[in-house]
Design an enzyme around this catalytic site. Structure first.
Site, mmCIF file in Angstrom:
data_model
loop_
_atom_site.group_PDB
_atom_site.id
_atom_site.type_symbol
_atom_site.label_atom_id
_atom_site.label_comp_id
_atom_site.label_asym_id
_atom_site.label_seq_id
_atom_site.Cartn_x
_atom_site.Cartn_y
_atom_site.Cartn_z
ATOM 1 N N ASP A 12 -9.790 -14.985 -27.352
ATOM 2 C CA ASP A 12 -9.028 -16.062 -26.706
ATOM 3 C C ASP A 12 -7.681 -15.591 -26.151
ATOM 4 O O ASP A 12 -6.707 -16.347 -26.118
ATOM 5 C CB ASP A 12 -8.812 -17.240 -27.675
ATOM 6 N N LYS A 15 -8.962 -13.738 -21.372
ATOM 7 C CA LYS A 15 -9.817 -12.808 -20.613
ATOM 8 C C LYS A 15 -10.385 -13.491 -19.371
ATOM 9 O O LYS A 15 -10.404 -12.907 -18.286
ATOM 10 C CB LYS A 15 -10.975 -12.309 -21.495
ATOM 11 N N GLY A 39 -15.798 -18.475 -25.253
ATOM 12 C CA GLY A 39 -15.407 -19.574 -24.371
ATOM 13 C C GLY A 39 -14.309 -19.034 -23.484
ATOM 14 O O GLY A 39 -13.211 -18.776 -23.964
ATOM 15 N N HIS A 40 -14.628 -18.768 -22.218
ATOM 16 C CA HIS A 40 -13.650 -18.176 -21.300
ATOM 17 C C HIS A 40 -13.223 -19.237 -20.294
ATOM 18 O O HIS A 40 -14.054 -19.772 -19.558
ATOM 19 C CB HIS A 40 -14.256 -16.959 -20.600
ATOM 20 N N GLN A 223 -14.838 -11.955 -27.107
ATOM 21 C CA GLN A 223 -14.129 -11.782 -28.396
ATOM 22 C C GLN A 223 -12.983 -10.764 -28.238
ATOM 23 O O GLN A 223 -12.424 -10.660 -27.165
ATOM 24 C CB GLN A 223 -15.092 -11.360 -29.506
HETATM 25 P P1 GDP Z 1 -10.628 -16.050 -23.416
HETATM 26 O O1 GDP Z 1 -11.661 -16.394 -24.418
HETATM 27 O O2 GDP Z 1 -9.967 -14.744 -23.716
HETATM 28 O O3 GDP Z 1 -11.104 -16.132 -22.008
HETATM 29 O O4 GDP Z 1 -9.487 -17.140 -23.582
HETATM 30 P P2 GDP Z 1 -9.702 -18.747 -23.745
HETATM 31 O O5 GDP Z 1 -10.072 -19.294 -22.425
HETATM 32 O O6 GDP Z 1 -10.588 -19.042 -24.887
HETATM 33 O O7 GDP Z 1 -8.250 -19.172 -24.228
HETATM 34 C C1 GDP Z 1 -7.142 -18.939 -23.467
HETATM 35 C C2 GDP Z 1 -6.499 -20.294 -23.138
HETATM 36 O O8 GDP Z 1 -5.206 -20.073 -22.617
HETATM 37 C C3 GDP Z 1 -7.243 -21.065 -22.060
HETATM 38 O O9 GDP Z 1 -7.068 -22.438 -22.291
HETATM 39 C C4 GDP Z 1 -6.511 -20.653 -20.790
HETATM 40 O O10 GDP Z 1 -6.610 -21.635 -19.744
HETATM 41 C C5 GDP Z 1 -5.112 -20.548 -21.282
HETATM 42 N N1 GDP Z 1 -4.250 -19.571 -20.594
HETATM 43 C C6 GDP Z 1 -4.572 -18.358 -20.070
HETATM 44 N N2 GDP Z 1 -3.470 -17.738 -19.614
HETATM 45 C C7 GDP Z 1 -2.430 -18.573 -19.853
HETATM 46 C C8 GDP Z 1 -1.021 -18.481 -19.658
HETATM 47 O O11 GDP Z 1 -0.490 -17.501 -19.158
HETATM 48 N N3 GDP Z 1 -0.255 -19.540 -20.078
HETATM 49 C C9 GDP Z 1 -0.810 -20.640 -20.670
HETATM 50 N N4 GDP Z 1 0.004 -21.623 -21.053
HETATM 51 N N5 GDP Z 1 -2.130 -20.752 -20.883
HETATM 52 C C10 GDP Z 1 -2.924 -19.729 -20.484
HETATM 53 P P1 IMO Z 2 -13.828 -15.367 -26.799
HETATM 54 O O1 IMO Z 2 -14.733 -14.484 -25.971
HETATM 55 C C1 IMO Z 2 -12.237 -16.248 -30.727
HETATM 56 C C2 IMO Z 2 -14.910 -15.739 -34.138
HETATM 57 C C3 IMO Z 2 -15.374 -16.953 -34.898
HETATM 58 C C4 IMO Z 2 -15.488 -16.353 -36.297
HETATM 59 C C5 IMO Z 2 -16.029 -14.959 -36.016
HETATM 60 C C6 IMO Z 2 -17.543 -14.831 -36.144
HETATM 61 O O2 IMO Z 2 -13.693 -16.741 -26.275
HETATM 62 O O3 IMO Z 2 -12.537 -14.688 -27.049
HETATM 63 P P2 IMO Z 2 -19.550 -15.658 -34.605
HETATM 64 O O4 IMO Z 2 -19.921 -17.021 -34.119
HETATM 65 O O5 IMO Z 2 -19.259 -14.693 -33.510
HETATM 66 O O6 IMO Z 2 -20.516 -15.104 -35.592
HETATM 67 O O7 IMO Z 2 -18.181 -15.874 -35.434
HETATM 68 O O8 IMO Z 2 -15.645 -14.655 -34.677
HETATM 69 N N1 IMO Z 2 -15.188 -15.775 -32.689
HETATM 70 C C7 IMO Z 2 -14.242 -15.928 -31.750
HETATM 71 N N2 IMO Z 2 -12.918 -16.156 -31.881
HETATM 72 N N3 IMO Z 2 -12.784 -16.112 -29.504
HETATM 73 C C8 IMO Z 2 -14.094 -15.845 -29.363
HETATM 74 O O9 IMO Z 2 -14.654 -15.547 -28.178
HETATM 75 C C9 IMO Z 2 -14.901 -15.793 -30.517
HETATM 76 N N4 IMO Z 2 -16.219 -15.578 -30.747
HETATM 77 C C10 IMO Z 2 -16.365 -15.558 -32.072
HETATM 78 O O10 IMO Z 2 -14.422 -17.988 -34.857
HETATM 79 O O11 IMO Z 2 -14.233 -16.214 -36.881
HETATM 80 MG MG MG Z 3 -12.167 -17.949 -25.708
#
Ligand code: GDP
Ligand code: IMO
Ligand code: MG
Length: 425
Positions: A12, A15, A39-40, A223
């Site tokens: 998270d 990416k 979840g991207h 991840q």
């Molecule tokens: P990922 O799994 O690495 O793709 O990241 P996620 O999408 O799960 O979580 C990142 C969250 O931060 C999402 O809600 C993005 O929309 C948000 N986000 C990404 N870059 C920024 C930033 O520079 N500032 C803020 N406030 N939010 C951001």
């Molecule tokens: P993105 O790509 C954050 C965490 C779960 C748990 C552990 C194992 O959005 O960054 P799993 O379901 O993979 O067996 O769970 O890994 N986890 C993540 N945490 N971002 C993710 O993906 C994750 N995918 C799995 O919360 O701790």
């Molecule tokens: Mg994510």
């Protein structure tokens, strides 16, 4: 030429946003591991898209997207995602390519993931419940079902019936749950095969040919390094290799093809699920980061645990991934802070540690030394040039760079695609 995007923390990191941005200059974006546990999030002009399986390049017309052999594919999640994109006017046909070597998530994987997690609260990992662990277990156990297996109905049925009979023993005898019915599952998966048939191909050859032709490939990890099954905070990890080596095995491209490695790093730290988190803040500052950063899981909606930037863990991540550049995200979340902390040393029982520990008892005992850093205390909104960033923000990057040896070359100041600063244009 391959550029690799890896999460450098516990996932998270943002990416999705960075992959979406960089994909405009690439021909192909390829996901190499994980599944619908990811979840991207991508935000374009205020419109939000959350992708779980399809690479974050899909929102750029003309970019081809590959789901590599290292990904575990849940047909339900995939078809929902194709529909979600289609509802937004995005047609994936002719642009999405799925490896015939990828393994399938089956209903028993999701069931086993969920019942294992709920049956033993003290041993629970806090998984996403998406069947990821059980699917990779079957892969390593050499009983997984791959997309290519759907081609031969008789072979697929035999394999599936055998797998269900094996898993039903555990489901009924160990967990006391209801046995799964093979007939229903056979039909569901054969129907799924018809839907995804146009996308299935030999993505290994596709990618290697593209690289030979001089095309630009962006490899997208899910991840983060600290969730890596080999290098992360084991056993509180996912079941694949998000680290850069995973890109090579998960796509079938040689490590020598990878030219550039960018580690996506949040300006602070978060973690979802259980497990060690040395710089965690269980106080008002942690709550502040969660609220200001909207730190709730993109897949499960769970509140993310929050803490200060952990330089010791980041340096380890830079080392194991070969990260050359850092894309620092969510800087805006720290905009209103007079003082920011960074963890620059680990101690156990008062003694400094010289390495990132591998064993759980040590990981659980880490005490962080926090170094105060002056905040920039102003909004970064609208800044487009690196040289227009406040001095204190650049000082923050310098601390990260000196500690880890990687250069901060991309800075993100909001969820939106447009609020991103590229240092070297
Ligand atoms: P990922 O799994 O690495 O793709 O990241 P996620 O999408 O799960 O979580 C990142 C969250 O931060 C999402 O809600 C993005 O929309 C948000 N986000 C990404 N870059 C920024 C930033 O520079 N500032 C803020 N406030 N939010 C951001
Ligand atoms: P993105 O790509 C954050 C965490 C779960 C748990 C552990 C194992 O959005 O960054 P799993 O379901 O993979 O067996 O769970 O890994 N986890 C993540 N945490 N971002 C993710 O993906 C994750 N995918 C799995 O919360 O701790
Ligand atoms: Mg994510």
């Amino acid at each position: 030429m391959v550029t690799l995007i890896v999460g450098s923390q516990w996932g998270d990191e943002g990416k999705g946003k960075i992959v979406d941005l960089l994909s405009a200059n690439h021909d192909i974006v390829a996901r190499y591991q994980g599944g619908a546990n990811a979840g991207h999030t991508i935000v374009i002009d205020g419109k939000k898209y959350v992708l779980h399986l399809i690479p974050s390049g899909i929102l750029n017309d003309g970019v081809k997207c590959v789901i590599g052999n290292g990904v575990v594919i849940d047909p339900v999640a995939l078809t929902n995602e194709i529909k979600m994109l289609s509802d937004h006017g995005i047609d994936v046909s002719g642009r999405l390519f799925i490896s015939h070597k990828a393994h399938l998530i089956m209903p028993y994987h999701k069931l086993l993931d969920q019942i294992r997690e709920s049956s033993s609260s003290d041993k629970a990992i806090g998984t996403t419940g998406r069947g990821i662990g059980p699917a990779y277990i079957d892969k390593a156990r050499r009983m997984g079902i791959r997309i290519v297996d759907l081609l031969d109905r008789q072979y697929f049925e035999e394999k599936l019936r055998y797998n269900i009979s094996e898993h039903n023993k555990v489901i009924t005898k160990v967990y006391g749950s209801d046995a799964l019915d093979p007939e229903e599952i056979v039909e569901t998966y054969l129907n799924f095969d018809k839907l995804i048939d146009p996308f299935i191909t030999d993505t290994t050859t596709l990618l290697n040919n593209a690289i030979k032709e001089g095309k630009k490939v962006l490899a997208e990890g899910a991840q983060g390094a600290l969730l890596d099954v080999d290098h992360g905070t084991y056993p509180y990890v996912t079941s694949s290799n998000p680290t850069s080596g995973g890109a090579s095995t998960g796509l079938g491209v040689p490590p020598t093809a990878i030219n550039r490695i960018i580690g996506i790093t949040k300006a602070y730290c978060t973690r979802v699920g259980h497990g060690p988190f040395p710089s965690e803040l269980n106080d008002q500052t942690g709550e502040y980061l969660r609220a200001k950063g909207a730190e709730f899981g993109a897949t499960t909606g769970r509140p993310r645990r929050c803490g200060w930037l952990d330089l010791v863990a980041l340096k380890y991540s830079v080392m194991i991934n070969g990260i050359q550049e850092i894309a620092l995200t969510k800087l805006d979340v720290l905009d209103e802070m007079d003082e920011i902390m960074v963890c620059d040393e680990y101690k156990i029982d008062g003694k400094p540690l010289k390495y990132f520990p591998v064993d759980l008892p040590s990981l659980n005992k880490i005490e962080c030394n926090f170094k105060p850093v002056k905040g920039w205390n102003q909004s970064l909104k609208g800044i487009q040039k690196y040289s227009d960033l406040p001095r204190a923000a650049i000082d923050y990057f310098n601390i990260i760079e000196e500690f880890t040896g990687a250069e901060v070359t991309i800075v993100s100041t909001s969820p939106d695609r447009n609020d991103t600063i590229i240092k070297h244009k």
